[in-house]
Scaffold this active site. Sequence first.
Site, PDB file in Angstrom:
ATOM      1  N   GLU A 133       7.349   8.608   2.900  1.00  0.00           N
ATOM      2  CA  GLU A 133       6.379   8.670   4.013  1.00  0.00           C
ATOM      3  C   GLU A 133       5.129   9.401   3.571  1.00  0.00           C
ATOM      4  O   GLU A 133       4.450  10.047   4.347  1.00  0.00           O
ATOM      5  CB  GLU A 133       6.973   9.278   5.276  1.00  0.00           C
ATOM      6  CG  GLU A 133       7.963  10.379   5.257  1.00  0.00           C
ATOM      7  CD  GLU A 133       7.776  11.556   4.305  1.00  0.00           C
ATOM      8  OE1 GLU A 133       7.892  11.338   3.084  1.00  0.00           O
ATOM      9  OE2 GLU A 133       7.592  12.683   4.786  1.00  0.00           O
ATOM     10  N   ASP A 143       0.928  13.190   4.469  1.00  0.00           N
ATOM     11  CA  ASP A 143       2.353  13.075   4.796  1.00  0.00           C
ATOM     12  C   ASP A 143       2.526  13.020   6.316  1.00  0.00           C
ATOM     13  O   ASP A 143       1.873  13.773   7.050  1.00  0.00           O
ATOM     14  CB  ASP A 143       3.089  14.296   4.221  1.00  0.00           C
ATOM     15  CG  ASP A 143       4.585  14.155   4.290  1.00  0.00           C
ATOM     16  OD1 ASP A 143       5.194  13.681   3.319  1.00  0.00           O
ATOM     17  OD2 ASP A 143       5.161  14.521   5.345  1.00  0.00           O
ATOM     18  N   ILE A 144       3.410  12.133   6.774  1.00  0.00           N
ATOM     19  CA  ILE A 144       3.676  12.056   8.222  1.00  0.00           C
ATOM     20  C   ILE A 144       4.527  13.263   8.623  1.00  0.00           C
ATOM     21  O   ILE A 144       5.492  13.591   7.925  1.00  0.00           O
ATOM     22  CB  ILE A 144       4.411  10.742   8.582  1.00  0.00           C
ATOM     23  CG1 ILE A 144       3.601   9.529   8.087  1.00  0.00           C
ATOM     24  CG2 ILE A 144       4.672  10.660  10.082  1.00  0.00           C
ATOM     25  CD1 ILE A 144       4.271   8.184   8.321  1.00  0.00           C
ATOM     26  N   ASN A 173      12.874   9.058  12.305  1.00  0.00           N
ATOM     27  CA  ASN A 173      13.932   8.107  11.935  1.00  0.00           C
ATOM     28  C   ASN A 173      15.223   8.394  12.689  1.00  0.00           C
ATOM     29  O   ASN A 173      15.896   7.478  13.165  1.00  0.00           O
ATOM     30  CB  ASN A 173      14.232   8.209  10.430  1.00  0.00           C
ATOM     31  CG  ASN A 173      13.335   7.327   9.591  1.00  0.00           C
ATOM     32  OD1 ASN A 173      12.884   6.279  10.054  1.00  0.00           O
ATOM     33  ND2 ASN A 173      13.069   7.748   8.376  1.00  0.00           N
ATOM     34  N   ASP A 221      10.145   2.159   9.863  1.00  0.00           N
ATOM     35  CA  ASP A 221       9.353   1.252   9.007  1.00  0.00           C
ATOM     36  C   ASP A 221       8.118   0.744   9.749  1.00  0.00           C
ATOM     37  O   ASP A 221       7.032   0.642   9.183  1.00  0.00           O
ATOM     38  CB  ASP A 221      10.209   0.053   8.568  1.00  0.00           C
ATOM     39  CG  ASP A 221      11.215   0.434   7.488  1.00  0.00           C
ATOM     40  OD1 ASP A 221      11.185   1.588   7.037  1.00  0.00           O
ATOM     41  OD2 ASP A 221      12.023  -0.432   7.109  1.00  0.00           O
TER      42      ASP A 221
HETATM   43  N1  LIG Z   1      11.928   4.356   7.946  1.00  0.00           N
HETATM   44  C1  LIG Z   1      11.654   4.795   6.728  1.00  0.00           C
HETATM   45  N2  LIG Z   1      11.824   6.097   6.450  1.00  0.00           N
HETATM   46  C2  LIG Z   1      11.536   6.537   5.216  1.00  0.00           C
HETATM   47  C3  LIG Z   1      11.063   5.676   4.212  1.00  0.00           C
HETATM   48  N3  LIG Z   1      10.867   6.432   3.094  1.00  0.00           N
HETATM   49  C4  LIG Z   1      11.189   7.707   3.391  1.00  0.00           C
HETATM   50  N4  LIG Z   1      11.611   7.797   4.684  1.00  0.00           N
HETATM   51  C5  LIG Z   1      12.096   8.942   5.418  1.00  0.00           C
HETATM   52  O1  LIG Z   1      11.101   9.943   5.546  1.00  0.00           O
HETATM   53  C6  LIG Z   1      11.781  11.175   5.849  1.00  0.00           C
HETATM   54  C7  LIG Z   1      11.063  12.306   5.173  1.00  0.00           C
HETATM   55  O2  LIG Z   1      11.661  13.474   5.580  1.00  0.00           O
HETATM   56  P1  LIG Z   1      11.268  14.916   5.047  1.00  0.00           P
HETATM   57  O3  LIG Z   1      10.858  14.832   3.612  1.00  0.00           O
HETATM   58  O4  LIG Z   1      12.385  15.839   5.398  1.00  0.00           O
HETATM   59  O5  LIG Z   1       9.959  15.296   5.800  1.00  0.00           O
HETATM   60  P2  LIG Z   1       9.616  15.331   7.341  1.00  0.00           P
HETATM   61  O6  LIG Z   1      10.795  15.109   8.232  1.00  0.00           O
HETATM   62  O7  LIG Z   1       8.476  14.373   7.535  1.00  0.00           O
HETATM   63  O8  LIG Z   1       9.144  16.828   7.529  1.00  0.00           O
HETATM   64  P3  LIG Z   1       7.736  17.436   7.200  1.00  0.00           P
HETATM   65  O9  LIG Z   1       7.164  16.640   6.048  1.00  0.00           O
HETATM   66  O10 LIG Z   1       8.009  18.848   6.812  1.00  0.00           O
HETATM   67  O11 LIG Z   1       6.903  17.341   8.431  1.00  0.00           O
HETATM   68  C8  LIG Z   1      13.226  11.020   5.387  1.00  0.00           C
HETATM   69  O12 LIG Z   1      14.065  10.982   6.511  1.00  0.00           O
HETATM   70  C9  LIG Z   1      13.228   9.656   4.694  1.00  0.00           C
HETATM   71  O13 LIG Z   1      14.451   8.955   4.887  1.00  0.00           O
HETATM   72  C10 LIG Z   1      10.912   4.287   4.537  1.00  0.00           C
HETATM   73  O14 LIG Z   1      10.523   3.465   3.716  1.00  0.00           O
HETATM   74  N5  LIG Z   1      11.215   3.913   5.793  1.00  0.00           N
END
Ligand SMILES: Nc1nc2c(ncn2[C@@H]2O[C@H](COP(=O)(O)OP(=O)(O)OP(=O)(O)O)[C@@H](O)[C@H]2O)c(=O)[nH]1
Length: 335
Positions: free
Chosen positions: A253, A209-210, A217, A226
């Site tokens: 992500e 996971d990122i 974003n 993206d």
């Molecule tokens: N740009 C983009 N963002 C995405 C996509 N799919 C998911 N996201 C974003 O990924 C983010 C995931 O956020 P969270 O699940 O809160 O996790 P996080 O901010 O990475 O926090 P941690 O995992 O705890 O480090 C959300 O803001 C989603 O909108 C995509 O296809 N494109």
Amino acid sequence: MAARITNAILRKHTAANTDTDMATLKYLASLTNNQEFLSRRPRILIVDDQVINIQTLYQIFADDHEVFMATSGQKALEFCRQTPPDLLLLDVMMPEMDGLEVCTRLKQEELTADIPVLFVTAQNDAGEESRALLAGGMDFISKPVNPDVVRARVKTHITLKLQHDLLKKLVFTDPLTGLANRRSFDNSYDKEWRHCQRYGKSLAILMIDIDCFKQYNDHYGHQQGDVCLAAVAACLDAGFRRPHDVVARYGGEEFICLMSECELGAAISKAESLLEAIVAQAIPHITSKVGEIVTLSIGVAATVPGNSEDRAALVAAADEKLYVAKQAGRNRVAS
Ligand SMILES: Nc1nc2c(ncn2[C@@H]2O[C@H](COP(=O)(O)OP(=O)(O)OP(=O)(O)O)[C@@H](O)[C@H]2O)c(=O)[nH]1
């Protein structure tokens, strides 16, 4: 006269169909960014023990196809396993291994099962035609071949094959990153689970996971998000070389990697090298809680597959470890 009229109609009909089909194909190819399809000529393998018959067909197709030849069933099978062609023109009567046997074997192997086989034969009896079709042949062409007829049939079957390949790619590929999608991952997981179960080997899962991607974003915008996802995907993909390993986009992500015949220790080392590879990319992320660049958290789990319920449990275990890595401060591997 009758033959000329038939051939003229055939040519016209084929041209009309092919224009529409090609437009559809090019559209699909552009959706999948399939440069290979857009830039290459269709590949045909001609299989016949008589060189004179190969030459006749070669002359019909050489101008606008890549044409390959094999003079025995065994050589044809080897060629198809190494570099699957788009279509096979296969003689029925050959010494040692006849065309029906070649076709049956091709259809049994995953790598070659989708290659369309057109039988070319001097025999003209209904029994042989039905045996050829039952063996998995798509069509049946009589010798001596009529160039217009064989060209038209080959065009139709190659068009269908390319459509099939492109649709398969669309169904199993994540469009943003070009990685395998979840459907594709599930198929591979099933296959590798059974493989490791049969041979008593360990199977490992990495859940990736990122870190702080919501902040990414929020700060850089969804479009740049993206771009970042695609860059991370490319970096992960570059980290895997073994043919049975799979890197897939699992959700937003989140990515998942499947490592077949892999012990926990080796999977942890791989996860650590992926963390380093992403850090080395130094993708700016100034609002991250971890540092000012994009980082990953990775959960790792491995098992020697037992009963099928464990299948979901292994993914769940990797997911739990991912949570542990997040809780422990991110940019780390937990196992
Ligand atoms: N740009 C983009 N963002 C995405 C996509 N799919 C998911 N996201 C974003 O990924 C983010 C995931 O956020 P969270 O699940 O809160 O996790 P996080 O901010 O990475 O926090 P941690 O995992 O705890 O480090 C959300 O803001 C989603 O909108 C995509 O296809 N494109």
